[in-house]
Scaffold this motif. Sequence first.
Motif, PDB file in Angstrom:
ATOM      1  N   ASN A 231      46.510  28.270  73.646  1.00 60.51           N
ATOM      2  CA  ASN A 231      45.805  27.077  74.155  1.00 60.51           C
ATOM      3  C   ASN A 231      44.355  26.968  73.676  1.00 60.51           C
ATOM      4  O   ASN A 231      43.614  26.118  74.150  1.00 60.51           O
ATOM      5  N   GLY A 232      43.940  27.861  72.772  1.00 62.31           N
ATOM      6  CA  GLY A 232      42.603  27.776  72.192  1.00 62.31           C
ATOM      7  C   GLY A 232      41.586  28.705  72.824  1.00 62.31           C
ATOM      8  O   GLY A 232      40.510  28.935  72.282  1.00 62.31           O
ATOM      9  N   LYS A 233      41.945  29.286  73.998  1.00 62.61           N
ATOM     10  CA  LYS A 233      40.977  30.150  74.691  1.00 62.61           C
ATOM     11  C   LYS A 233      41.121  31.622  74.320  1.00 62.61           C
ATOM     12  O   LYS A 233      40.308  32.443  74.730  1.00 62.61           O
ATOM     13  N   TYR A 234      42.182  31.962  73.611  1.00 62.29           N
ATOM     14  CA  TYR A 234      42.482  33.384  73.389  1.00 62.29           C
ATOM     15  C   TYR A 234      42.627  33.707  71.901  1.00 62.29           C
ATOM     16  O   TYR A 234      43.695  34.114  71.440  1.00 62.29           O
ATOM     17  N   PRO A 235      41.536  33.539  71.134  1.00 57.35           N
ATOM     18  CA  PRO A 235      41.639  33.760  69.687  1.00 57.35           C
ATOM     19  C   PRO A 235      42.085  35.174  69.324  1.00 57.35           C
ATOM     20  O   PRO A 235      42.700  35.371  68.280  1.00 57.35           O
ATOM     21  N   GLU A 236      41.835  36.146  70.211  1.00 56.21           N
ATOM     22  CA  GLU A 236      42.264  37.519  69.878  1.00 56.21           C
ATOM     23  C   GLU A 236      43.785  37.624  69.789  1.00 56.21           C
ATOM     24  O   GLU A 236      44.315  38.567  69.219  1.00 56.21           O
ATOM     25  N   LEU A 237      44.481  36.665  70.376  1.00 56.63           N
ATOM     26  CA  LEU A 237      45.940  36.681  70.277  1.00 56.63           C
ATOM     27  C   LEU A 237      46.454  35.798  69.147  1.00 56.63           C
ATOM     28  O   LEU A 237      47.611  35.918  68.736  1.00 56.63           O
ATOM     29  N   THR A 238      45.604  34.920  68.668  1.00 59.93           N
ATOM     30  CA  THR A 238      46.074  33.987  67.631  1.00 59.93           C
ATOM     31  C   THR A 238      45.443  34.245  66.257  1.00 59.93           C
ATOM     32  O   THR A 238      46.014  33.888  65.239  1.00 59.93           O
ATOM     33  N   GLU A 239      44.256  34.874  66.264  1.00 59.70           N
ATOM     34  CA  GLU A 239      43.568  35.124  64.994  1.00 59.70           C
ATOM     35  C   GLU A 239      43.919  36.517  64.470  1.00 59.70           C
ATOM     36  O   GLU A 239      44.357  37.376  65.228  1.00 59.70           O
ATOM     37  N   PRO A 240      43.700  36.771  63.169  1.00 59.98           N
ATOM     38  CA  PRO A 240      44.070  38.073  62.594  1.00 59.98           C
ATOM     39  C   PRO A 240      43.335  39.250  63.248  1.00 59.98           C
ATOM     40  O   PRO A 240      42.154  39.153  63.545  1.00 59.98           O
ATOM     41  N   ASP A 241      44.074  40.348  63.489  1.00 64.46           N
ATOM     42  CA  ASP A 241      43.480  41.585  64.005  1.00 64.46           C
ATOM     43  C   ASP A 241      43.227  42.498  62.813  1.00 64.46           C
ATOM     44  O   ASP A 241      44.163  42.986  62.172  1.00 64.46           O
ATOM     45  N   SER A 242      41.943  42.744  62.526  1.00 63.28           N
ATOM     46  CA  SER A 242      41.611  43.540  61.333  1.00 63.28           C
ATOM     47  C   SER A 242      42.062  44.984  61.492  1.00 63.28           C
ATOM     48  O   SER A 242      42.249  45.694  60.509  1.00 63.28           O
ATOM     49  N   SER A 243      42.279  45.443  62.753  1.00 58.39           N
ATOM     50  CA  SER A 243      42.726  46.832  62.912  1.00 58.39           C
ATOM     51  C   SER A 243      44.223  46.971  62.616  1.00 58.39           C
ATOM     52  O   SER A 243      44.762  48.077  62.658  1.00 58.39           O
ATOM     53  N   TYR A 244      44.903  45.851  62.344  1.00 54.89           N
ATOM     54  CA  TYR A 244      46.317  45.904  61.910  1.00 54.89           C
ATOM     55  C   TYR A 244      46.514  45.033  60.672  1.00 54.89           C
ATOM     56  O   TYR A 244      47.438  44.210  60.620  1.00 54.89           O
ATOM     57  N   HIS A 245      45.632  45.177  59.703  1.00 56.34           N
ATOM     58  CA  HIS A 245      45.751  44.453  58.424  1.00 56.34           C
ATOM     59  C   HIS A 245      45.955  42.954  58.626  1.00 56.34           C
ATOM     60  O   HIS A 245      46.785  42.329  57.968  1.00 56.34           O
ATOM     61  N   GLY A 246      45.222  42.376  59.607  1.00 59.79           N
ATOM     62  CA  GLY A 246      45.273  40.922  59.762  1.00 59.79           C
ATOM     63  C   GLY A 246      46.465  40.392  60.538  1.00 59.79           C
ATOM     64  O   GLY A 246      46.772  39.194  60.476  1.00 59.79           O
ATOM     65  N   LEU A 247      47.116  41.249  61.300  1.00 57.68           N
ATOM     66  CA  LEU A 247      48.277  40.813  62.103  1.00 57.68           C
ATOM     67  C   LEU A 247      47.851  39.780  63.162  1.00 57.68           C
ATOM     68  O   LEU A 247      46.799  39.919  63.784  1.00 57.68           O
ATOM     69  N   LYS A 248      48.674  38.747  63.343  1.00 56.65           N
ATOM     70  CA  LYS A 248      48.409  37.764  64.407  1.00 56.65           C
ATOM     71  C   LYS A 248      49.463  37.968  65.492  1.00 56.65           C
ATOM     72  O   LYS A 248      50.660  37.788  65.220  1.00 56.65           O
ATOM     73  N   TYR A 249      49.025  38.320  66.702  1.00 56.06           N
ATOM     74  CA  TYR A 249      49.969  38.717  67.751  1.00 56.06           C
ATOM     75  C   TYR A 249      50.922  37.590  68.151  1.00 56.06           C
ATOM     76  O   TYR A 249      52.127  37.783  68.233  1.00 56.06           O
ATOM     77  N   LEU A 250      50.367  36.402  68.405  1.00 61.36           N
ATOM     78  CA  LEU A 250      51.223  35.322  68.894  1.00 61.36           C
ATOM     79  C   LEU A 250      52.245  34.913  67.834  1.00 61.36           C
ATOM     80  O   LEU A 250      53.436  34.748  68.120  1.00 61.36           O
ATOM     81  N   GLU A 251      51.751  34.815  66.600  1.00 59.50           N
ATOM     82  CA  GLU A 251      52.643  34.411  65.501  1.00 59.50           C
ATOM     83  C   GLU A 251      53.754  35.447  65.286  1.00 59.50           C
ATOM     84  O   GLU A 251      54.917  35.101  65.105  1.00 59.50           O
ATOM     85  N   THR A 252      53.392  36.741  65.363  1.00 56.88           N
ATOM     86  CA  THR A 252      54.360  37.798  65.051  1.00 56.88           C
ATOM     87  C   THR A 252      55.275  38.120  66.235  1.00 56.88           C
ATOM     88  O   THR A 252      56.463  38.347  66.052  1.00 56.88           O
ATOM     89  N   PHE A 253      54.707  38.146  67.448  1.00 55.10           N
ATOM     90  CA  PHE A 253      55.502  38.634  68.582  1.00 55.10           C
ATOM     91  C   PHE A 253      55.871  37.555  69.599  1.00 55.10           C
ATOM     92  O   PHE A 253      56.546  37.848  70.592  1.00 55.10           O
ATOM     93  N   GLY A 254      55.413  36.335  69.386  1.00 55.62           N
ATOM     94  CA  GLY A 254      55.793  35.227  70.266  1.00 55.62           C
ATOM     95  C   GLY A 254      55.447  35.515  71.722  1.00 55.62           C
ATOM     96  O   GLY A 254      54.323  35.905  72.040  1.00 55.62           O
ATOM     97  N   SER A 255      56.426  35.354  72.610  1.00 55.84           N
ATOM     98  CA  SER A 255      56.153  35.497  74.042  1.00 55.84           C
ATOM     99  C   SER A 255      55.755  36.927  74.430  1.00 55.84           C
ATOM    100  O   SER A 255      55.246  37.151  75.527  1.00 55.84           O
ATOM    101  N   LEU A 256      55.985  37.899  73.529  1.00 57.63           N
ATOM    102  CA  LEU A 256      55.609  39.289  73.837  1.00 57.63           C
ATOM    103  C   LEU A 256      54.185  39.617  73.398  1.00 57.63           C
ATOM    104  O   LEU A 256      53.733  40.763  73.506  1.00 57.63           O
ATOM    105  N   ALA A 257      53.455  38.602  72.890  1.00 62.14           N
ATOM    106  CA  ALA A 257      52.148  38.851  72.263  1.00 62.14           C
ATOM    107  C   ALA A 257      51.191  39.630  73.173  1.00 62.14           C
ATOM    108  O   ALA A 257      50.567  40.610  72.741  1.00 62.14           O
ATOM    109  N   TYR A 258      51.095  39.220  74.434  1.00 62.61           N
ATOM    110  CA  TYR A 258      50.119  39.844  75.349  1.00 62.61           C
ATOM    111  C   TYR A 258      50.422  41.332  75.546  1.00 62.61           C
ATOM    112  O   TYR A 258      49.546  42.185  75.420  1.00 62.61           O
ATOM    113  N   ILE A 259      51.684  41.642  75.853  1.00 64.30           N
ATOM    114  CA  ILE A 259      52.007  43.028  76.216  1.00 64.30           C
ATOM    115  C   ILE A 259      52.001  43.930  74.975  1.00 64.30           C
ATOM    116  O   ILE A 259      51.619  45.096  75.045  1.00 64.30           O
ATOM    117  N   VAL A 260      52.375  43.367  73.824  1.00 59.87           N
ATOM    118  CA  VAL A 260      52.310  44.161  72.581  1.00 59.87           C
ATOM    119  C   VAL A 260      50.855  44.476  72.260  1.00 59.87           C
ATOM    120  O   VAL A 260      50.495  45.605  71.940  1.00 59.87           O
TER     121      VAL A 260
END
Length: 427
Positions: A231-260
């Motif tokens: 929804n735009g408030k949680y970029p850490e879940l939607t933007e690349p995580d540099s500690s995992y080579h740019g992985l995007k949690y929401l894109e990769t894990f969908g509904s499991l993004a938060y818990i992963v």
Amino acid sequence: MKKDWRIETQAIQSGYVPKDGEPRILPIVQSTTFKFQSAEHVAKLFDLEVGGHFYTRLSNPTAEGFETKIAAMEGGIAAMATSSGQAATTIAVMNICRNGQHIVAASTLYGGTYSLFANTFPKMGIEVTFVDPEASAAEIEAAFRPETRALFGETIGNPGLNVLDFEKFTTIAKKMQVPLIIDNTFPTPYLCRPFEHGADIVIHSATKYIDGHATSVGGVIVDGGTFDWGNGKYPELTEPDSSYHGLKYLETFGSLAYIVKARVQYMRDLGACVAPLNAFLFNLGLETLPLRMQRHSENALALAKYLETHDAVSWVRYPKLESHKSFGQAEKYLPKGGSGVLTFGIKGGAEAGKKFMESCQLIALVVHVGDARSCVLHPATTTHRQLSEEEQIASGVTPDLIRLSVGIEHIDDLIADVEQALKASQQ
Ligand code: PLP
């Protein structure tokens, strides 16, 4: 696993499912690490390209058995066990709220949570505004800021025993586009399943009813899997995580993004993992949770009713007493029972309270609740002693308040013990 099993069946059958020839009971995998043949496979595990256990700080088969079972019982999609309830609360919030951001929390919280929010989070740049859970929706909404990232409350406040108005809280959370994080320690999923009432994340101190036998400290975060992290408030879940080579949690894990993310970022970095033996005991505790919660609730209601009639008692608080201010909410959200904790005011104040606790013979003076054995505590001088008097009152703690965690012993023996201790307290 059948999703539509009743909770009593989930408690026994969900989680670990042995394959042919494997142990019937969830094994205690007391191993820090796991052996591999292929370096490439290990690299893929580290990069989260494949799933699997490789180091017990991140995941462990025994912990997984417990996590899968509690997620099924709560009706969530996944869970992560932690070393304590405090660790669960800390990670649940930090996972979506960082330096410069803010959360809104009901003021009627367990003392340790209150202290975490009032003292430690601000040191890390996370501010918390406490609100009276009985305040109007407009008053609670007024505490929100553009940088607010979560709304937090306990289903049954410890030790105020107020029952959260889920309808009001979920409506506010949805309007403000933040998740509602619920500490469901006191009711457990047997008495209340917060996801069914609109909560997004559930946490527990597994130390209490989930263990149920006072053997282990632990916690768990359960993800309902329905919140819109995009929804735009949680970029850490939607933007690349540099500690995992740019992985995007929401894109990769969908509904499991938060818990992963909670596991692979915060459990990786903070290390507050559950011990395999403790996970085994929590899993075992869950198997009898429905039965125990029934008895805890029956005994607590009977004791509360007895106390209401006693001359040495000035007031009694228990969610399922008609005199309780949350009775209506308790009927709505806790139809099966009000759990095992009750509080009462003893005539003669703190001095009489001390005498009462020291005179109990069967009921033990311990800093604990949610145990099969009954226990007693004076919160103002113990669990809530670090709080100022003003903060104590805001969290529902008065000097005459005695907290009883009613166990699963026979009710006649409990009443007899309380009766003789009340008599001694007034002499
Ligand atoms: N939440 C509630 C409602 C509690 O009662 C407690 C502990 O008493 C906690 C959280 C913290 O859990 P732990 O002691 O497992 O860290």
